[in-house]
Design an enzyme around this catalytic site. Structure first.
Site, PDB file in Angstrom:
ATOM      1  N   HIS A   1      43.107  52.603  30.796  1.00 38.30           N
ATOM      2  CA  HIS A   1      43.524  52.419  32.394  1.00 38.30           C
ATOM      3  C   HIS A   1      42.231  52.256  33.102  1.00 38.30           C
ATOM      4  O   HIS A   1      42.297  52.841  34.168  1.00 38.30           O
ATOM      5  CB  HIS A   1      44.343  53.527  32.688  1.00 38.30           C
ATOM      6  CG  HIS A   1      45.631  53.625  31.827  1.00 38.30           C
ATOM      7  ND1 HIS A   1      46.690  52.931  31.839  1.00 38.30           N
ATOM      8  CD2 HIS A   1      45.552  54.171  30.410  1.00 38.30           C
ATOM      9  CE1 HIS A   1      47.587  53.400  30.930  1.00 38.30           C
ATOM     10  NE2 HIS A   1      46.999  54.264  30.069  1.00 38.30           N
TER      11      HIS A   1
ATOM     12  N   SER B   1      21.818  36.804  47.825  1.00 34.12           N
ATOM     13  CA  SER B   1      22.463  36.616  48.736  1.00 34.12           C
ATOM     14  C   SER B   1      21.713  35.905  49.875  1.00 34.12           C
ATOM     15  O   SER B   1      20.541  36.329  50.062  1.00 34.12           O
ATOM     16  CB  SER B   1      23.215  37.934  49.442  1.00 34.12           C
ATOM     17  OG  SER B   1      23.501  37.551  50.885  1.00 34.12           O
TER      18      SER B   1
ATOM     19  N   LYS C   1      20.629  41.856  47.876  1.00 34.16           N
ATOM     20  CA  LYS C   1      21.632  41.846  46.901  1.00 34.16           C
ATOM     21  C   LYS C   1      21.278  41.045  45.589  1.00 34.16           C
ATOM     22  O   LYS C   1      20.286  40.212  45.613  1.00 34.16           O
ATOM     23  CB  LYS C   1      22.804  40.906  47.559  1.00 34.16           C
ATOM     24  CG  LYS C   1      23.820  41.804  48.574  1.00 34.16           C
ATOM     25  CD  LYS C   1      24.627  42.522  48.003  1.00 34.16           C
ATOM     26  CE  LYS C   1      25.784  41.808  46.949  1.00 34.16           C
ATOM     27  NZ  LYS C   1      26.944  41.344  47.971  1.00 34.16           N
TER      28      LYS C   1
ATOM     29  N   GLU D   1      30.620  35.929  37.330  1.00 34.23           N
ATOM     30  CA  GLU D   1      32.056  35.770  38.279  1.00 34.23           C
ATOM     31  C   GLU D   1      32.577  34.435  38.260  1.00 34.23           C
ATOM     32  O   GLU D   1      33.502  33.972  38.067  1.00 34.23           O
ATOM     33  CB  GLU D   1      31.512  35.672  39.765  1.00 34.23           C
ATOM     34  CG  GLU D   1      31.220  37.360  40.147  1.00 34.23           C
ATOM     35  CD  GLU D   1      30.477  37.340  41.436  1.00 34.23           C
ATOM     36  OE1 GLU D   1      31.300  37.216  42.619  1.00 34.23           O
ATOM     37  OE2 GLU D   1      29.390  37.364  41.628  1.00 34.23           O
TER      38      GLU D   1
END
Ligand code: ARG
Length: 468
Positions: A164, A285, A291, A298
């Protein structure tokens, strides 16, 4: 000679037509823009077919040599980029046949004897896909080896195991990574199994019903290395199960890769801080200078969507098609090719990226120790002292509740405090309440304490040399 030439400025089927095809229809029906990638398989298939026709005395030796010579020239022209693919000629089969007929007007017109584009296209895809499947299996195996090597080096790297997405029990990084190796093993099995069915020769089914001519399908199968020959010509030209199976297997593979990618995304957050992916495998970024984004992971996760999309696309295309061939089936290629390109690219980049990931072992170990992750060990300790597991579970739950109230961890309790909950607890509990003992102790087959053995088994399966 004149008439033949003129005929072939028109379509190869021009015989029963009195009007030219509309330009819009040509554009709409063509597949050459994408099926040209099958060109080599089309040529090799035609060579085998011509060889059989000549063996059977259906064409003469001279015609056979002309056909082979012409196909050889076309091969060179395509390889060198000189070949002009023409949309008006619809697909790769007619582009090549038309070019051959231009070179060899009489013999060229005999190549399509006892063949149809319906069995020809099925042959080309099967032929192409069997090679692709073998490559994918090798790519998966390479990635499994990478993961197994990383696991080997991380037998002692303890991390939290989750259920979980809550910390559950300590495991090792090796154990966690090998879970993926198992998934990829099943993926390989699925592709290998599908290969048996891909490896079936459809050529000789002709349009759908076979032929009155005395062909020899065994000869073509032998020449092209097909293990089986389709047993029903109607099925042979209407079957795309092998495309569906490949895409379905690829969807499962992508689901596995996507789960892995998701973990990499999570693990690279500040919140987890389990890994750092090398600069070369991340992107920045354009607005936030601080970043460093896990875009590769992704995109792997993202590309799973287009692979599933391809599966739905081909299943939907096929679902209501009456037997045998229908033009709808031309829609099999773009999704299939896209899936092939996607998974081969993904497997390549993830394999490379994995060797450029730094695991933050201290952080992993620290988080593994937090959050009462040894509660099950305490319950199992009580079981070894004779307490039924359900009662042990309850007692341990009470102890955990007590610890939460006192902001303490399990191993910080005194023996007296432990004894308030159960007389069965002795001083030997302390040696059990370390994450090392917990990890080492789970020696059941496949468990965390047994990972070294798992690696040995896997190295054997993956043909990796056994390390001493
Ligand atoms: N381009 C077609 C396809 O990909 C080849 C078969 C065409 N057959 C036909 N009868 N029109 O399916």
């Amino acid at each position: 000679m004149e008439t033949i030439e003129r005929d072939f400025i028109k379509k190869l089927w021009a015989g029963r037509f009195t009007e030219e095809t509309a330009k819009s229809v040509e554009e709409f029906t063509q597949s050459i823009l994408f099926d040209k990638r099958l060109w080599l398989f089309d040529i090799v298939g035609s060579i085998a077919h011509a060889t059989m026709l000549s063996e059977q005395g259906i064409i003469t030796k001279e015609e056979y040599s002309e056909i082979i010579g012409g196909l050889g020239e076309i091969e060179q022209e395509i390889k060198s980029g000189k070949f002009k693919f023409d949309e008006a000629l619809e697909d790769i089969h007619m582009n090549i046949e038309d070019a051959l007929i231009k070179k060899s007007p009489v013999a060229g017109r005999k190549l399509h004897t006892a063949r149809s584009r319906n069995d020809q296209v099925a042959l080309d895809i099967r032929f192409y896909l069997s090679g692709v499947t073998e490559t994918v299996i090798i790519q998966i195996k390479d990635f499994q080896k990478t993961l197994t090597n990383i696991a080997q080096n991380n037998l002692e790297t303890i991390m939290p195991g989750y259920t979980h997405l809550q910390r559950a029990q300590p495991v090792t990084l090796a154990h966690h990574l090998l879970a993926y190796v198992e998934m990829f093993e099943r993926d390989k099995e699925r592709y290998t199994d599908a290969l048996k069915r891909i490896d079936t020769l459809p050529l000789g089914a002709c349009a759908l019903a076979g032929t009155t001519l005395n062909i020899n399908r065994e000869s073509v199968a032998r020449q092209l290395g097909f293990k089986r020959i389709s047993g029903n010509s109607i099925d042979a030209v209407s079957d795309r199960d092998f495309v569906i199976e490949f895409i379905s297997n690829s969807s499962i593979l992508m689901m596995h890769l996507s789960r892995m990618a998701e973990e990499l995304v999570l693990w690279s957050t500040k919140e987890f801080s389990f890994i750092e992916i090398a600069d070369a495998y991340t992107t920045g970024s354009s607005i936030m200078p601080q970043k460093k984004n896990p875009d590769v992971a992704e995109l792997i996760r993202g590309k799973t969507g287009r692979v599933y999309g391809a599966l739905v696309s081909i299943l939907t295309t096929m679902k209501a098609l009456p037997l045998a061939y229908n033009r709808d089936m031309q829609e099999d290629k773009e999704p299939l090719f896209d899936v092939i390109d996607t998974i081969t690219h993904v497997l390549h980049v993830i394999n490379e990226m994995f060797t450029h990931i730094k695991f933050n072992k201290e952080r992993m170990r620290k988080t593994a120790a937090e959050g009462f992750s040894l509660a099950t060990d305490l319950a199992e300790y009580l079981v070894t002292k004779g307490m039924p597991f359900r009662s042990a579970h309850e007692v341990t739950g009470n102890i955990v509740g007590y610890c939460i109230g006192k902001s303490m961890d399990l191993h910080e309790l005194t023996i007296e405090e432990f004894k308030k909950f159960s007389d069965l607890i002795e001083n030997d509990i302390y040696s059990r309440l370390t994450i090392e003992a917990s990890v080492r102790g789970r020696k059941s087959y496949g468990g965390t304490g047994e990972v070294e053995e798992q690696i040995k088994r896997l190295r054997k399966e993956l043909d990796m040399e056994i390390e001493e």
